[in-house]
Enzyme design. Structure first.
Site, PDB file in Angstrom:
ATOM      1  N   GLU B  66       0.820  -1.213   0.000  1.00 61.30           N
ATOM      2  CA  GLU B  66       0.000   0.000   0.000  1.00 61.30           C
ATOM      3  C   GLU B  66       0.856   1.266   0.000  1.00 61.30           C
ATOM      4  O   GLU B  66       0.462   2.300  -0.533  1.00 61.30           O
ATOM      5  CB  GLU B  66      -0.947   0.027   1.203  1.00 61.30           C
ATOM      6  CG  GLU B  66      -2.116  -0.946   1.112  1.00 61.30           C
ATOM      7  CD  GLU B  66      -1.813  -2.291   1.721  1.00 61.30           C
ATOM      8  OE1 GLU B  66      -0.638  -2.567   2.067  1.00 61.30           O
ATOM      9  OE2 GLU B  66      -2.756  -3.109   1.859  1.00 61.30           O
ATOM     10  N   PHE B 128     -11.888  -7.873  13.221  1.00 67.00           N
ATOM     11  CA  PHE B 128     -10.717  -8.247  12.425  1.00 67.00           C
ATOM     12  C   PHE B 128     -10.380  -7.127  11.433  1.00 67.00           C
ATOM     13  O   PHE B 128     -11.242  -6.644  10.713  1.00 67.00           O
ATOM     14  CB  PHE B 128     -10.991  -9.562  11.670  1.00 67.00           C
ATOM     15  CG  PHE B 128      -9.862  -9.965  10.772  1.00 67.00           C
ATOM     16  CD1 PHE B 128      -8.615 -10.289  11.303  1.00 67.00           C
ATOM     17  CD2 PHE B 128     -10.013  -9.980   9.391  1.00 67.00           C
ATOM     18  CE1 PHE B 128      -7.557 -10.636  10.470  1.00 67.00           C
ATOM     19  CE2 PHE B 128      -8.966 -10.327   8.558  1.00 67.00           C
ATOM     20  CZ  PHE B 128      -7.728 -10.659   9.098  1.00 67.00           C
ATOM     21  N   GLN B 129      -9.126  -6.732  11.411  1.00 63.32           N
ATOM     22  CA  GLN B 129      -8.614  -5.659  10.546  1.00 63.32           C
ATOM     23  C   GLN B 129      -9.354  -4.340  10.753  1.00 63.32           C
ATOM     24  O   GLN B 129      -9.543  -3.577   9.817  1.00 63.32           O
ATOM     25  CB  GLN B 129      -8.643  -6.077   9.077  1.00 63.32           C
ATOM     26  CG  GLN B 129      -7.600  -7.169   8.771  1.00 63.32           C
ATOM     27  CD  GLN B 129      -7.354  -7.385   7.286  1.00 63.32           C
ATOM     28  OE1 GLN B 129      -8.241  -7.170   6.477  1.00 63.32           O
ATOM     29  NE2 GLN B 129      -6.160  -7.827   6.947  1.00 63.32           N
ATOM     30  N   LYS B 178     -17.920  -1.493   5.028  1.00 63.80           N
ATOM     31  CA  LYS B 178     -18.089  -2.506   3.980  1.00 63.80           C
ATOM     32  C   LYS B 178     -19.546  -2.642   3.518  1.00 63.80           C
ATOM     33  O   LYS B 178     -19.815  -2.843   2.332  1.00 63.80           O
ATOM     34  CB  LYS B 178     -17.573  -3.861   4.504  1.00 63.80           C
ATOM     35  CG  LYS B 178     -17.475  -4.931   3.447  1.00 63.80           C
ATOM     36  CD  LYS B 178     -16.847  -6.203   4.000  1.00 63.80           C
ATOM     37  CE  LYS B 178     -16.725  -7.270   2.931  1.00 63.80           C
ATOM     38  NZ  LYS B 178     -16.093  -8.490   3.453  1.00 63.80           N
ATOM     39  N   MET B 491      23.482  10.380   3.793  1.00 65.20           N
ATOM     40  CA  MET B 491      23.306  11.661   4.484  1.00 65.20           C
ATOM     41  C   MET B 491      23.537  11.501   5.988  1.00 65.20           C
ATOM     42  O   MET B 491      24.160  12.348   6.632  1.00 65.20           O
ATOM     43  CB  MET B 491      21.905  12.221   4.207  1.00 65.20           C
ATOM     44  CG  MET B 491      21.687  13.626   4.716  1.00 65.20           C
ATOM     45  SD  MET B 491      22.851  14.811   3.993  1.00 65.20           S
ATOM     46  CE  MET B 491      21.911  15.447   2.612  1.00 65.20           C
TER      47      MET B 491
END
Lengths: 96, 578
Positions: B66, B128-129, B178, B491
């Site tokens: 993602e 869940f999630q 959902k 750096m």
């Protein structure tokens, strides 16, 4: 470092879930504690008035108010310096 | 509506209800979205099902993480000026796009991110999630909202696209439960053009513009400092007209680069920590500074209490919270940069400021002798980053899009790539996100399929998001990826060398064989190790038809100079570490 003063910050905003979190976030990000908070409906439908009392520096309060006004839901925000009210409680035992 | 949405349009006209997933896609069509980046998962699956049935309407790029999707959407938005669209599922999908959202927030990139959420009746139950992505993303979004009823979708989507683009652009996150994707609704879409509670001021106050013009007309040593506001407001041409009319020298922030051509006689280079010597030192001599579309970031100002002390400052920005935030200024003008410059140009007098402009040259020559010659034309040692960047700059078209990651190579690109066309640099400025470069290059190439896209990436940043090589190869995107490989987190190593007595804590970075990695991911790889063949191999790389990774083995312990040491004034910039 400027001296801290007490301010009443008044915000008029569209009342929706999460509004208070967004406003609180502006204060907490700068480490400012909210001393008192009041939220109420206004005569305008869907518009809430949120009054917050905080203690901070004059330069910071200007920036905080602008950052509150920047939030999409906020119509207007302004601050007023407030006298610091000290309250105390005296407990007396009286013998009658 | 576009042709591809005809099926859905016919259903709407027949009075059929459509579902929430289709409504999201119709909203995208109404907003002109053609390309989006994302990754499916449980909570957003129904939207992907709708997308599958309208796949001729959109190009959806399935990234390999993602984070790749959000940075690609950023790259797309940055080069096209259109809204970047990213899809992710709930929980880890949503939290994985946060870095990109924060990056877009700091770099003012218009984005609409859609996250799936668990079904409405499970929200708040640690399902869940499930994550509370609205609260988590609040500090890094311009606006966010949850949709838990399908009928609310069209209005929220319209608002999201308006807010992402209005005023100072930024990311918006819409969290959709959902159940919404399956619910039916009567789809009516009205684009949002204003909001009662959010009305950015675009036109400047004319009295303030007159005052600014008066100050500019009477200044002896004026300077323009410009930032990305010029690019976002598409006012490069107005800026050029202004500096040419007034003879005022100009310098850019990192994100302002490319707004004026690199070879313009009044362009003095980049400001800030690794900017140009003259551009920085002369801020200490200017008597008037016109700062447009920039925010006095600490990397630009150095120790802010010492910055521009002798100058009157006019600060122009569309975002009022930037005015008087980092710097107290004499004249604060809230306006769109283009509108401001259009109002200002007729009011300023023609001027040359020859002596003042020429005074930059002496410092530029010092920088050339002390730093640039060695960076670009070294006689010994391995190839330098500057040499490689310069070589690419010499052979590509003027409209080539350049992407960087974050670190030493980023500063070298900023210093040495000859930008000729506005909006040709995409780099992570405010957040400094390593791993940004590769996916951003993918998005940029999709935004401009016909233009050359070159990405300069360090070996450290490359290893953060290198799975996107697979996506680039799979989508056959002809990005030219130059890994400037020094085997260090350069750096950080430079700072350790200069400020931590050379203790290289966790900065030595053994990497993979990048050529083999490219081949394993389905693209060609090439390695450059010798100075003698650099020019020819770079030509070969740029003319290669298709995606290509070039592993450029560069000097291991090269530093970026000049440099404003941490805590120092920009006028105390140093030309070397000695």
């Amino acid at each position: 470092m400027q001296t801290k003063k007490q301010y009443l910050v008044t915000t008029l905003a569209q009342d929706r879930v999460g509004l208070l979190s967004r406003l609180a976030m502006v204060f907490s990000r700068r480490g400012i504690n909210i001393n008192s908070l009041h939220l109420s409906e206004t005569a305008m439908k869907g518009i809430a008035q949120i009054s917050v009392v905080v203690k901070t520096e004059p330069r910071t309060i200007k920036q905080v108010v602008k950052q509150i006004e920047k939030q999409v839901e906020v119509m207007q925000a302004y601050s007023n310096e407030q006298p610091v009210w000290e309250s105390s409680l005296v407990v007396q035992k009286q013998v009658v | 509506m576009t042709d591809c949405s005809k099926k859905l349009e016919d259903r709407i006209l027949a009075g059929d209800d459509i579902n929430g997933g289709e409504a999201v896609l119709l909203s995208f069509m109404e907003e002109g979205v053609e390309t989006m980046f994302g990754y499916p998962g449980g909570a957003i699956m129904p939207l992907y099902d709708s997308l599958h049935q309208s796949e001729d309407c959109f190009r959806h790029i399935l990234t390999r993480h993602e984070q790749g999707a959000i940075h690609a959407a950023q790259g797309y938005a940055r080069v096209t000026g259109r809204t970047g669209v990213c899809l992710a599922t709930s929980g880890p999908g949503a939290t994985n796009i946060l870095t990109g959202i924060a990056d877009a927030f700091l770099d003012s990139t218009p984005m609409v991110c859609i996250t799936g959420q668990v079904v409405d009746n499970l929200v708040g139950t640690d399902a869940f999630q499930e994550t509370d992505i609205l609260t988590i993303s609040m500090a890094v979004t311009k606006w966010n909202a949850r949709v838990s009823k399908a009928e609310d979708l069209p209005a929220v989507m319209a608002k999201a696209f308006y807010i992402a683009n209005a005023g100072r652009p930024g990311p918006v996150l819409i969290d959709i439960t959902k159940n919404v994707f399956a619910e039916k609704l009567k789809f009516r879409y009205a684009k949002c053009h204003s909001l009662q509670t959010y009305m950015p001021i675009v036109q400047p106050d004319i009295e303030q513009v007159i005052k600014a013009a008066d100050w500019i007309n009477t200044a002896k040593r004026p300077m323009v400092l410009f930032g990305q506001g010029i690019i976002l407001s598409k006012s490069s041409e107005e800026l050029r007209q202004f500096v040419e009319r007034t003879g005022v020298p100009a310098a850019a922030t990192l994100l302002g680069l490319s707004a004026l051509p690199d070879d313009h006689p009044l362009f003095m280079g980049m400001l800030g920590m690794h900017g140009n010597y003259a551009a920085n030192l002369k801020t200490g001599d200017a008597d008037l500074v016109l700062a447009i579309g920039m925010r006095f970031d600490d990397r630009v100002t150095g120790e802010v209490s010492t910055y521009l002390k002798q100058a009157r400052i006019i600060h122009v920005d569309i975002d009022p919270t930037e005015l008087d935030k980092n710097m107290e200024t004499e004249l604060e003008i809230q306006a769109d940069a283009k509108e401001f410059l259009k109002s200002l140009i007729p009011l300023v007098r023609e001027n040359k400021h020859e002596e003042w402009v020429n005074s930059f040259q002496e410092l530029a020559t010092q920088e050339q002798n002390a730093v640039i010659n060695d960076d670009l034309h070294p006689v010994s040692g391995r190839i330098t980053m500057g040499e490689a960047i310069n070589e690419v700059g010499k052979i590509v078209n003027p409209d080539t899009i350049v992407i960087t990651d974050v670190g030493q190579h980023q500063m070298k690109v900023a210093r040495y790539f000859p930008f000729k066309t506005a909006r040709t640099l995409v780099t992570s400025g405010g957040l400094g996100t390593m791993g940004f470069g590769l996916p951003a290059a993918m998005g940029a190439q999709l935004g401009h399929p016909d233009r050359t896209v070159v990405a300069f990436i360090g070996d450290g940043g490359m290893q953060m998001t290198m799975q996107e090589l697979v996506t680039i190869a799979h989508e056959k995107l002809p990005v030219k990826i130059f890994v400037l490989n020094n085997g260090f987190l350069g750096m950080v190593r430079q700072w350790q060398e200069l400020f931590f007595d050379g203790r290289y804590a966790s900065t030595t970075l053994p990497g993979p064989d990048f050529v083999k990695l490219a081949e394993a991911c389905g693209m060609n790889g090439m390695r450059i190790t010798e100075r003698e063949s650099l020019a020819d191999q770079m030509k070969e790389a740029i003319s290669f038809d298709g995606p290509l990774l070039v592993d450029v083995v560069v000097e291991k312990e090269e530093n970026v100079f000049p440099m404003v040491p941490p805590g120092a004034a920009v006028t105390d910039m140093i030309l070397s570490g000695k």
